[in-house]
Scaffold this motif. Sequence first.
Motif, PDB file in Angstrom:
ATOM      1  N   ARG A   1     -40.545 -16.558  22.854  1.00  0.00           N
ATOM      2  CA  ARG A   1     -39.539 -16.927  21.853  1.00  0.00           C
ATOM      3  C   ARG A   1     -40.186 -17.848  20.818  1.00  0.00           C
TER       4      ARG A   1
ATOM      5  N   LEU B   1     -47.486 -19.474  12.195  1.00  0.00           N
ATOM      6  CA  LEU B   1     -46.810 -18.240  12.620  1.00  0.00           C
ATOM      7  C   LEU B   1     -46.667 -17.269  11.451  1.00  0.00           C
TER       8      LEU B   1
ATOM      9  N   GLY C   1     -46.305 -14.741  25.233  1.00  0.00           N
ATOM     10  CA  GLY C   1     -46.788 -14.814  23.854  1.00  0.00           C
ATOM     11  C   GLY C   1     -46.084 -13.820  22.959  1.00  0.00           C
ATOM     12  N   MET C   2     -46.139 -14.083  21.674  1.00  0.00           N
ATOM     13  CA  MET C   2     -45.490 -13.174  20.744  1.00  0.00           C
ATOM     14  C   MET C   2     -46.317 -11.911  20.534  1.00  0.00           C
TER      15      MET C   2
ATOM     16  N   SER D   1     -39.663 -22.044  26.173  1.00  0.00           N
ATOM     17  CA  SER D   1     -39.298 -20.659  26.513  1.00  0.00           C
ATOM     18  C   SER D   1     -39.905 -20.170  27.837  1.00  0.00           C
ATOM     19  N   THR D   2     -41.071 -20.691  28.191  1.00  0.00           N
ATOM     20  CA  THR D   2     -41.686 -20.238  29.449  1.00  0.00           C
ATOM     21  C   THR D   2     -40.894 -20.746  30.657  1.00  0.00           C
TER      22      THR D   2
ATOM     23  N   GLN E   1     -46.884 -25.553  12.468  1.00  0.00           N
ATOM     24  CA  GLN E   1     -46.716 -24.432  13.405  1.00  0.00           C
ATOM     25  C   GLN E   1     -45.990 -23.275  12.733  1.00  0.00           C
TER      26      GLN E   1
ATOM     27  N   THR F   1     -45.246 -25.267  29.423  1.00  0.00           N
ATOM     28  CA  THR F   1     -44.439 -24.893  28.266  1.00  0.00           C
ATOM     29  C   THR F   1     -44.589 -25.964  27.204  1.00  0.00           C
TER      30      THR F   1
ATOM     31  N   TYR G   1     -51.151 -20.232  22.998  1.00  0.00           N
ATOM     32  CA  TYR G   1     -51.129 -20.870  21.683  1.00  0.00           C
ATOM     33  C   TYR G   1     -52.506 -20.717  21.061  1.00  0.00           C
ATOM     34  N   MET G   2     -52.545 -20.155  19.879  1.00  0.00           N
ATOM     35  CA  MET G   2     -53.793 -19.934  19.136  1.00  0.00           C
ATOM     36  C   MET G   2     -54.846 -19.267  20.037  1.00  0.00           C
TER      37      MET G   2
HETATM   38  C1  LIG Z   1     -48.542 -22.490  16.537  1.00  0.00           C
HETATM   39  C2  LIG Z   1     -48.279 -21.310  17.456  1.00  0.00           C
HETATM   40  C3  LIG Z   1     -49.352 -20.516  17.850  1.00  0.00           C
HETATM   41  C4  LIG Z   1     -49.131 -19.398  18.677  1.00  0.00           C
HETATM   42  N1  LIG Z   1     -50.195 -18.620  19.050  1.00  0.00           N
HETATM   43  C5  LIG Z   1     -49.958 -17.508  19.786  1.00  0.00           C
HETATM   44  C6  LIG Z   1     -51.052 -16.639  20.154  1.00  0.00           C
HETATM   45  O1  LIG Z   1     -52.221 -16.895  19.862  1.00  0.00           O
HETATM   46  N2  LIG Z   1     -50.755 -15.530  20.859  1.00  0.00           N
HETATM   47  C7  LIG Z   1     -49.482 -15.197  21.231  1.00  0.00           C
HETATM   48  O2  LIG Z   1     -49.275 -14.158  21.856  1.00  0.00           O
HETATM   49  N3  LIG Z   1     -48.441 -16.010  20.921  1.00  0.00           N
HETATM   50  C8  LIG Z   1     -48.655 -17.146  20.224  1.00  0.00           C
HETATM   51  N4  LIG Z   1     -47.613 -17.978  19.906  1.00  0.00           N
HETATM   52  C9  LIG Z   1     -46.266 -17.674  20.411  1.00  0.00           C
HETATM   53  C10 LIG Z   1     -45.933 -18.476  21.677  1.00  0.00           C
HETATM   54  O3  LIG Z   1     -46.807 -18.135  22.731  1.00  0.00           O
HETATM   55  C11 LIG Z   1     -44.486 -18.155  22.081  1.00  0.00           C
HETATM   56  O4  LIG Z   1     -43.628 -18.700  21.099  1.00  0.00           O
HETATM   57  C12 LIG Z   1     -44.117 -18.667  23.460  1.00  0.00           C
HETATM   58  O5  LIG Z   1     -42.842 -18.154  23.836  1.00  0.00           O
HETATM   59  C13 LIG Z   1     -44.135 -20.186  23.506  1.00  0.00           C
HETATM   60  O6  LIG Z   1     -43.889 -20.608  24.817  1.00  0.00           O
HETATM   61  P1  LIG Z   1     -43.183 -22.023  25.149  1.00  0.00           P
HETATM   62  O7  LIG Z   1     -41.831 -21.979  24.434  1.00  0.00           O
HETATM   63  O8  LIG Z   1     -43.033 -22.027  26.620  1.00  0.00           O
HETATM   64  O9  LIG Z   1     -44.075 -23.098  24.638  1.00  0.00           O
HETATM   65  C14 LIG Z   1     -47.809 -19.083  19.102  1.00  0.00           C
HETATM   66  C15 LIG Z   1     -46.742 -19.920  18.714  1.00  0.00           C
HETATM   67  C16 LIG Z   1     -46.961 -21.018  17.888  1.00  0.00           C
HETATM   68  C17 LIG Z   1     -45.800 -21.879  17.481  1.00  0.00           C
END
Ligand SMILES: Cc1cc2nc3c(=O)[nH]c(=O)nc-3n(C[C@H](O)[C@H](O)[C@H](O)COP(=O)(O)O)c2cc1C
Length: 170
Positions: free
Chosen positions: A123, A137, A87-88, A15-16, A133, A11, A58-59
């Motif tokens: 989230r 988004l 992921g979002m 959120s994970t 970041q 994480t 992420y990305m």
């Molecule tokens: C800079 C950034 C890049 C992200 N890239 C992706 C992505 O490529 N694909 C996706 O599905 N979600 C993406 N997300 C959303 C994250 O995966 C999501 O917010 C997730 O809940 C983060 O998990 P964590 O809180 O455990 O780190 C991104 C979020 C940020 C802030």
Amino acid sequence: MNGQILVAYATRAGSTAGIAEAVAEVLRDAWYTADLSLIKPDLLPDAYDAVILGGPIYMGSMREVEEYVRAHHAALESRFRAAFAVGMSFVKDDEEKLAAARDPLKKAISPLEPEHLGYFAGRTDPARLSFLQRVALKVVGSPIGDFRDYAAIKAWAREVSGDLGGSHTP
Ligand SMILES: Cc1cc2nc3c(=O)[nH]c(=O)nc-3n(C[C@H](O)[C@H](O)[C@H](O)COP(=O)(O)O)c2cc1C
């Protein structure tokens, strides 16, 4: 299968962790011993009967999961039973986009193919993000908010739990 399960997750913004906790809770409810841990290089899969790995995207990449699978490939081969991505991109309901959104998990764990793959909306919390970041988004049009669906997460974990089999003590 004696019922020792490792739920290991990565994480960056927290959120994970909630999702991994929910998965571990379902396993414990089914009388498995589920250890919940952050993914770290010295976390060895060897002591476990089954391993579940999860992490955020992420990305377009799941770097922490990918590195862990690469480092512990041999030990995981016989134990890796399930993996999940957060992921979002899973907030959307466009089937074509959802199919593409699943690629980072498959790539991160390749060539291993556990029988259960879970894909969960996460989230985004602007207060926890850097300026860059937040800009990233906005550029990709990501939704802002907490979209974790705990009913769906627990339903998936129950499916995994049901398929683990073995002699855990009820
Ligand atoms: C800079 C950034 C890049 C992200 N890239 C992706 C992505 O490529 N694909 C996706 O599905 N979600 C993406 N997300 C959303 C994250 O995966 C999501 O917010 C997730 O809940 C983060 O998990 P964590 O809180 O455990 O780190 C991104 C979020 C940020 C802030």
